[in-house]
Design an enzyme around this catalytic site. Structure first.
Site, PDB file in Angstrom:
ATOM      1  N   HIS A   1       0.845  -1.190   0.000  1.00 17.51           N
ATOM      2  CA  HIS A   1       0.000   0.000   0.000  1.00 17.51           C
ATOM      3  C   HIS A   1       0.885   1.246   0.000  1.00 17.51           C
ATOM      4  CE1 HIS A   1      -2.997   2.892   1.681  1.00 17.51           C
ATOM      5  NE2 HIS A   1      -3.815   2.179   0.932  1.00 17.51           N
TER       6      HIS A   1
ATOM      7  N   SER B   1      -8.275 -15.484  -0.971  1.00 19.14           N
ATOM      8  CA  SER B   1      -8.542 -14.056  -1.118  1.00 19.14           C
ATOM      9  C   SER B   1      -9.946 -13.805  -1.650  1.00 19.14           C
ATOM     10  CB  SER B   1      -7.513 -13.432  -2.058  1.00 19.14           C
ATOM     11  OG  SER B   1      -7.839 -12.080  -2.288  1.00 19.14           O
TER      12      SER B   1
END
Lengths: 380, 380
Positions: B127, B328
């Site tokens: 991120h 995921s």
């Protein structure tokens, strides 16, 4: 579109626990004379917004792909504060923070980016978070002595800067210290810079509480963008009052643009310190601003300062040592017994404590406290 | 004690503005396929706590003079996560943060204090806030290439560390990357350290979303304190769901104690990064944990992963390139037109976009999106 939510199974223990917690908090909120949190608020009309996951991620003046936000409202809040603090909106940048510490951290981060070789000066009466932030930012820093009333010691400041004149000065000024409500004199600080020919400087103001008081008093000292300050942080949950810690940081837009270039270069378009940011707290601040209006805040704050003066007179009547700084709702008193400190949630430091008068402060409770203090005064 | 609050004067414009904002946010919340915010929540039983100024200032494991807090609740939240992540409570330290960024900043701050000469390694799929934090902390850092699936490139990592072996390694591992939901393999990373005889290292896990998924899947990869990691950050407003950004950071208590000494030395007893901290968000997290229970979360997350698999199958049916990483709920797809990206609030990066399936994701909306995508596929 309505989101269907499965009702949680009934859990009596859970409900009992919540009831008990609520009762405890209600009790503790009534004995609350030492912290500057205005409880005179009612944000019930906003509760329905807690069904959303509001997120103001990123620069409030930029765009966002995430549409469940209150960024337009946030900009109105920032504009209100910019005008209040004499910063024309086109020259302003800022955001609604998660509290005073984030605002101070942003200001000092901006200072460090602009002056990588700078030294931070701050007084020993600064909030402990300033030193914590200096540590976080790896910012070289020098703590300056304070005068007895809590202001920075201007002579010590001048002497300290004078032996480090090759370094830019980053000054964190207190606009209302935590314990004594003292305001560092920006005029004297500027004269110091002039005498030492310091041209590379950055002034950040920690105006957590008094930043929302001084705009509403007559003849306030110099504390805002009318002076050559670069950034300022004000808390939202203090004088305005909010159920969640929040605040506002404002800086001169040109400076933010200057460091933005280097941030964008590495692919980060977000100039705020947090990532995901609450969209609810800007709504709270905006609601408080809208429902009071500037005139409403003026009335409220004038009344707070009158009450402060009256409480101070009562303290002197009962013979308990007490004083306050000008324009401050903080009354410094000689530290009472630990029992009183605990029961009335007073903040203490060494041999002093303080009372803070806020818009909600219940006078019958103050009288009760004064009565307990009077009895303690007699036994001394 | 009840605090008397003057009712604000009636302001129709204000009410209209709030109604309009609410309608806009409701609309935007329904078209919400690209961000990992669980909207299946109902915290109405907690709204009454918004009458207080809850403040969990300071270390949740320490004491506080400010009694209007939910620190006991906060400790329960931390204990829940510590157990979930295989960290015995007596060895755990942490706090409820204002979001993922604060948790990552805390972890990397702790790392820097323990290893002042360390270098931070992180993959290019991390991120953007990791780089922002490195800048904030003045932390020397090296960005490592990623593999096509979003994991860190282990060869590039090894090559990069091998030429800087005199520096301690601070590794920020992705436990579910933002765009692709990829999990860095802690076993392979450890083998790298062993091959290079790196003994001075610190591993922080950014587990914003997947930190609340992996404890509930069968045969999860190594990602928690069962491995030699030092700290981990998980978001609260993502898989758990909250109306306000929040999160949890956990670290090994012994390490925090080590840096605490130097912090106490300068008179700061507060080891958290923020000062005033929300007492409402710990209440939200605790309520979510209590009403679901561990089994409830397991069911919810298993269902999310099944739905993810079903949506992936439908994408393949309509011939739109799509795939996902194991465990995921993030489906990586070829980037659709800007119109679709905007309307469905998809996060994009270069030529890819992603859908994220959450507990609240309305399947009729997913079908609508798939239909629009199908039409777009035909015109390609």
């Amino acid at each position: 579109m309505a989101i269907s939510v499965k009702a949680p199974h009934r859990d009596d223990t859970l409900e009992q626990q919540l009831d008990q917690l609520h009762a405890e908090l209600e009790e503790a909120s009534g004995r609350f004379l030492g912290y500057p949190c205005n409880l005179a608020f009612d944000y019930e009309p906003l509760y329905r917004f807690l069904r959303f996951c509001l997120n103001n991620i990123g620069d409030p003046l930029g765009g966002s792909n995430f549409q469940v936000n209150t960024r337009a409202i946030e900009r109105k809040v920032l504009q209100f504060f910019a005008e209040l603090l004499h910063l024309p909106w086109p020259q302003a940048w800022g955001y609604v923070t998660s509290g005073g510490t984030e605002g101070n951290t942003y200001g000092l981060f901006l200072a460090r980016e602009l002056h990588p070789n700078g030294i931070l000066y701050f007084s020993q009466d600064s909030h402990y978070s300033i030193l914590k932030t200096a540590k976080l930012l790896n910012l070289r820093n020098i703590m300056i002595r304070s005068l007895p009333n809590g202001e920075i010691d201007y002579q010590d400041l001048e002497a300290s800067i004078s032996v480090k004149r090759e370094h830019p000065v980053i000054l964190c000024a207190n606009i209302g210290t935590t314990m004594k409500g003292a305001i560092d004199d920006l005029g004297r600080i500027q004269q110091t810079f002039e005498r030492l020919a310091i041209h590379d400087f950055y002034i950040h103001c920690d105006a957590a509480l008094s930043g929302m008081i001084l705009p509403f008093v007559d003849n306030p000292p110099l504390f805002d963008f009318g002076a050559p300050i670069n950034s300022i942080a004000i808390s939202g949950h203090k004088m305005i009052g909010a159920p969640l810690p929040c605040g506002v940081v404002l800086a001169r837009r040109a400076l933010v643009k200057q460091i933005e270039r280097s941030i964008e270069y590495v692919g980060i378009m977000d100039t705020t310190l947090s990532g995901s940011r609450s969209g609810f707290t800007p709504l709270v601040l905006w609601y408080a601003i809208r429902t009071h209006g500037r005139q409403g805040w003026r009335r409220s704050i004038q009344k707070v300062l009158q009450t402060t003066e009256a409480v101070l007179a009562r303290l002197q009547e009962i013979g308990w040592p007490a004083w306050r700084n000008p324009h401050s709702n903080t009354i410094v008193i000689r530290r009472p017994s630990d029992e009183l400190v605990r029961r009335w949630q007073l903040a203490v430091k060494g041999d002093i404590a303080h009372l803070i008068v806020m818009p909600h402060t219940p006078m019958e409770r103050v009288e009760q406290f004064l009565e307990e203090l009077r009895r303690e005064a007699q036994t001394l």
